[in-house]
Design a protein around this motif. Structure first.
Motif, mmCIF file in Angstrom:
data_model
loop_
_atom_site.group_PDB
_atom_site.id
_atom_site.type_symbol
_atom_site.label_atom_id
_atom_site.label_comp_id
_atom_site.label_asym_id
_atom_site.label_seq_id
_atom_site.Cartn_x
_atom_site.Cartn_y
_atom_site.Cartn_z
ATOM 1 N N GLU A 6 0.898 2.640 -4.187
ATOM 2 C CA GLU A 6 0.046 1.569 -4.703
ATOM 3 C C GLU A 6 -0.466 1.900 -6.091
ATOM 4 O O GLU A 6 -0.758 3.051 -6.417
ATOM 5 N N GLU A 40 0.830 -1.185 0.000
ATOM 6 C CA GLU A 40 0.000 0.000 0.000
ATOM 7 C C GLU A 40 0.877 1.252 0.000
ATOM 8 O O GLU A 40 2.070 1.202 0.316
ATOM 9 N N GLY A 95 -0.377 -3.248 -5.436
ATOM 10 C CA GLY A 95 -0.956 -3.134 -4.109
ATOM 11 C C GLY A 95 -0.690 -4.376 -3.284
ATOM 12 O O GLY A 95 -0.117 -5.368 -3.759
#
Length: 811
Positions: free
Chosen positions: A741, A728, A752
């Protein structure tokens, strides 16, 4: 007097025999009873039993063992009557007291092992409507299972996963199932087929004291079937989406009391999920001018081939020297083509051939084996590097057809492997009253050859030869009252990284219907041949078997083994009526991690040799080297919980949950700041594992119908492995690029985090009769879009159907 003699004569009969499971392992403590009487016996550690003082007449005996179907047989007794070998079949459900061999290298009840060990039974394997039994590993606690595509499945145990993970040892019937140069598990290259697998035993935590280097985080032991226990012919046909087709054959036959044999074969093909990874390239024209915007551009992988194909075959001959001793000669082989994820993109595996030749001797006290493994591929290549080279050639003025030709492999994209491994082992075991001993020695010689494509060998005649020898011993003492103590050690001497000593001790306290255990064990993860003698991409990546000297005169030490110390406590048994509990908690201390590829700087020497003589691309790189080093200290801890509730003999419910976390000294920059950015964080320790994961399954099985519904939840987690990233957005920089991400991350695309999904699988089957079974399954039932591994596609719904034909033994 005459009456007494007559009575004694009338009771001179006896029944003897031996009770084994389908893989030929003895069942210890099996109950053998004379129906309708109180007479009977139990089997010893070799599975043998004797019932004495019987009248000469007909009896009905009943053989029972928890977790197995009972066997009833009529016996006419006239003096000494030997029933020979009796094979029991695992029951449909509830295998709490199944016999295992992986934890201590000797047969013992599952509840009494000094390790966290789980079993995938022959029943579960037989009822899986898939050619890949590795899918069942997803249903075990503590196992970090990933699916990297239609055929690719992988496992890790208790953290520190990577796209090149050699820390979990995998063995097939006591033989190492790892590639010679890389140390990676065979995976899809495996030479065995599903129908020949009796069970899979999985140990969580280190077991190096008995199995050697790389039984570090865990062990996966696949136990194959004995043809005398499972005679007959099995033929399976399967099909599904992604153009999947599979056909498999196993035939096993007992010729007479001395000879038996089995043959296996498989052909499987299909198409991988549609997915083309991004490859980032610094483009320049022939004059050296940068591309349109002066930054790398992303391109799809060149000439991506999504087709996969597997061809496998093998045969084994069993000769019974006597009732207790066997000589087994075997061969298995495979030819595989598929896509394989790596930490620098995907590899196109093309016609990779593995062969395993083995000779084994087994008896109650002695075990010996010798086997040879060969590995050969001529055309496998790194798609990422070939794609980059293709665009470099276009920019240099080549035509498209020329750039796609042989020159597209010139920068080190092609991997040739022509390697061999020789193994030998001898083991002795015996019992001396309450003390049981297992001791043995192993020898291994690796002959690695890449024809100079990815190792520091020069040509097809220049093998990299490495010898290693190990000795091990284990003692187990039964104090009585259900208390047993186990102590084991192993000493290994490796030609490159030297001598290592690994101990293990454990206590097991058996109680009614279960046992508690406390274990301390150590493990090592050894550098692979690739780590020690790698030569990738014209010497930009070099192995670290001898150390390096930097241009400032400082030294990079040669790589040594990674070490782990582990404490574990657990319980396994029937907690209450119908509820089976398996729980453990662990604390690990790890040090000297084997690093991923890391840039160490500009070097002047590798060992005593000038770097200009080692690095073929010295004119381009000028001694800049990426290699493998040791670093860091970190503690990991967690617990695993498994529950099995039996509603009836037909229905049961499985639940598992695992927790995993770590602690690291963030102030210890000298050892733990791997990337030298002035702080210790997740980019240094590379745990690469979810904190929480769980699974729940409902299973049904009777004489006609069987089925399962299984749901798996994996918490979202960040993952970093060399070029590969799945994370992330956060305030971190990885390999010179901010972690964002769904954006480019230096060499690849960050889609991600991994995990963060619930996957539901459904299976259903029907036995028409003893010969015909039809079954089917849907994986990812709700077609949830998720990605389980880097350099891999997003996993879609998979469905398959399978017809299995079982023909009886030929008499």
């Amino acid at each position: 007097i005459l009456f007494s003699v007559a009575a004694t004569y009338a009771q001179s009969g006896e029944i003897t025999g031996r009770v084994l499971d389908a893989s030929g392992e003895p069942l210890i403590g099996a109950n053998v009873a004379i129906q309708g009487t109180t007479q009977g016996s139990t089997t010893d550690v070799y599975g043998n039993f004797t019932i004495r003082r019987l009248e000469n007449r007909q009896y009905t005996i009943v053989v029972t063992y928890v977790g197995y179907d009972e066997m009833v047989q009529n016996v006419d007794v006239s003096g000494a009557t030997d029933l020979g070998t009796i094979y029991l079949t695992p029951s449909m459900l509830f295998l709490s007291n199944q016999v295992v061999i992986s934890a201590t290298r000797r047969a013992e009840k599952l509840t009494e092992t000094p390790a966290t060990i789980q079993v995938i039974s022959s029943k579960q394997i037989a009822e899986l409507p898939s050619f890949n039994p590795g899918e069942l590993l997803a249903r075990l606690k503590g196992v970090e299972f990933v699916r990297s595509g239609v055929v690719g499945t992988g496992v890790n145990i208790r953290g520190f996963n990577s796209n090149f993970n050699a820390k979990n040892l995998q063995i097939n019937d006591g033989r190492y199932a790892t590639l010679i140069a890389t140390g990676l598990p065979f995976g899809p290259l495996s030479t065995i087929i599903k129908e020949d697998v009796d069970r899979v035993e999985v140990i969580l935590g280190p077991n190096a004291a008995l199995y050697g280097p790389n039984a570090h985080n865990g062990l996966v032991n696949t136990v194959l079937k004995d043809p005398r226990a499972t005679p007959g012919t099995t033929f399976a046909l399967g099909a599904g989406n992604q153009s999947m087709f599979t056909s498999r054959l196993r035939h096993a036959q007992k010729i007479n009391d001395k000879w038996a044999f089995k043959i296996i074969g498989e052909y499987t093909r299909g198409e991988e999920f549609e997915f083309a990874d991004s490859v980032y390239i610094d483009r320049q024209d022939a004059a050296g001018n940068p591309g349109p915007d002066g930054t790398p551009e992303g391109y799809e992988e060149l000439e991506l081939d999504n087709d996969f194909e597997f061809l496998k075959g093998g045969a084994s001959v069993y000769y019974s020297v006597n009732d207790d001793s066997d000589i087994i000669l075997g061969y298995t082989g495979s030819n595989s083509t598929y896509l394989a994820p790596t930490n620098v993109g995907r590899n196109q595996i093309i016609d990779w051939k593995l062969n395993v030749f083995s000779l084994k001797y087994t008896s109650p006290h002695w075990f010996a084996q010798a086997y040879m493994t060969t590995s050969k591929t001529d055309d496998t290549y790194a798609i990422d590097e070939r794609t980059k080279q293709y665009y470099r050639l276009l920019d240099a003025g080549m035509s498209d057809s020329e750039a796609r030709g042989e020159q597209s492999y010139a920068s080190g994209a092609r991997f040739i492997d022509d390697s061999q491994r020789y193994n030998a082992e001898v083991q002795y075991n015996n019992e001396f009253g309450d003390f049981a001993l297992v001791t043995g020695a192993q020898w291994q010689r690796d002959l690695a050859n890449s024809h100079g494509t990815y190792l520091l060998d020069k040509n097809e005649e220049d093998y990299i030869q490495i010898d290693q020898v190990g000795v091990y011993a284990q003692g187990e003492y039964d104090f009585g009252g259900g208390l047993k103590a186990t102590a084991a050690f192993r000493g290994d001497n490796h030609e490159v990284y030297g001598f290592n000593f690994v101990p293990k001790v454990g206590l097991v306290k058996s109680v009614e219907n279960g046992a508690f255990r406390l274990t301390y064990s150590e493990g090592i993860a050894a550098p692979t041949i690739l780590n020690m003698y790698g030569n990738l991409f014209s010497g930009l990546i070099l192995g670290n078997a001898e150390g390096f000297t930097l241009n400032d005169g400082s030294a990079i030490e040669k790589q040594k083994v990674e070490k782990i110390k582990s404490f574990e406590i657990g319980y396994k048994g029937q907690a209450i009526d119908k509820l089976y509990l398996d729980a453990n908690a662990f604390y690990n201390m790890s040090e000297d991690f084997l690093s991923p590829v890391t840039v160490v700087g500009v070097t002047t020497q590798r060992g005593d040799q000038p770097i200009s003589e080692v690095q073929s691309g010295y004119g381009v790189f000028g001694g800049l080297v990426a290699t493998y080093v040791n670093f860091g200290q970190i503690d990991t801890y967690g617990f695993d919980l498994g529950l099995n509730y039996r509603f009836s003999n037909k229905v049961n419910l499985d639940f598992n949950y695992s927790y995993f976390d770590y602690a690291v000294d963030e102030d210890n920059l000298e050892e733990n700041d791997f990337n030298n950015d002035g702080e210790v964080n997740k980019l240094d320790v590379l745990v690469n594992a979810p904190t929480h994961k769980a699974g729940i399954g409902l299973n049904y099985s009777d004489s006609k119908w069987f089925g399962t519904v299984f749901a798996r939840w994996v918490q979202e987690y960040d993952y970093f492995s060399s070029f590969q990233i799945a994370a992330e957005t956060q305030d971190l920089v990885y390999r010179g690029t901010p972690v964002v991400e769904d954006a480019r991350s230096t060499d690849t695309w960050n889609y991600g985090p991994l995990g963060g999904f619930v996957d539901v699988d459904l299976g259903l089957g029907y036995h028409f009769n003893e010969k015909f079974t039809l079954s089917g399954q849907v994986t990812n039932l709700f077609d949830a879009e998720f990605r389980e591994f880097t350099a891999s596609p997003f996993i879609g719904r998979l469905y398959s159907i399978e017809l299995k034909i079982n023909l009886p033994e030929i008499k």
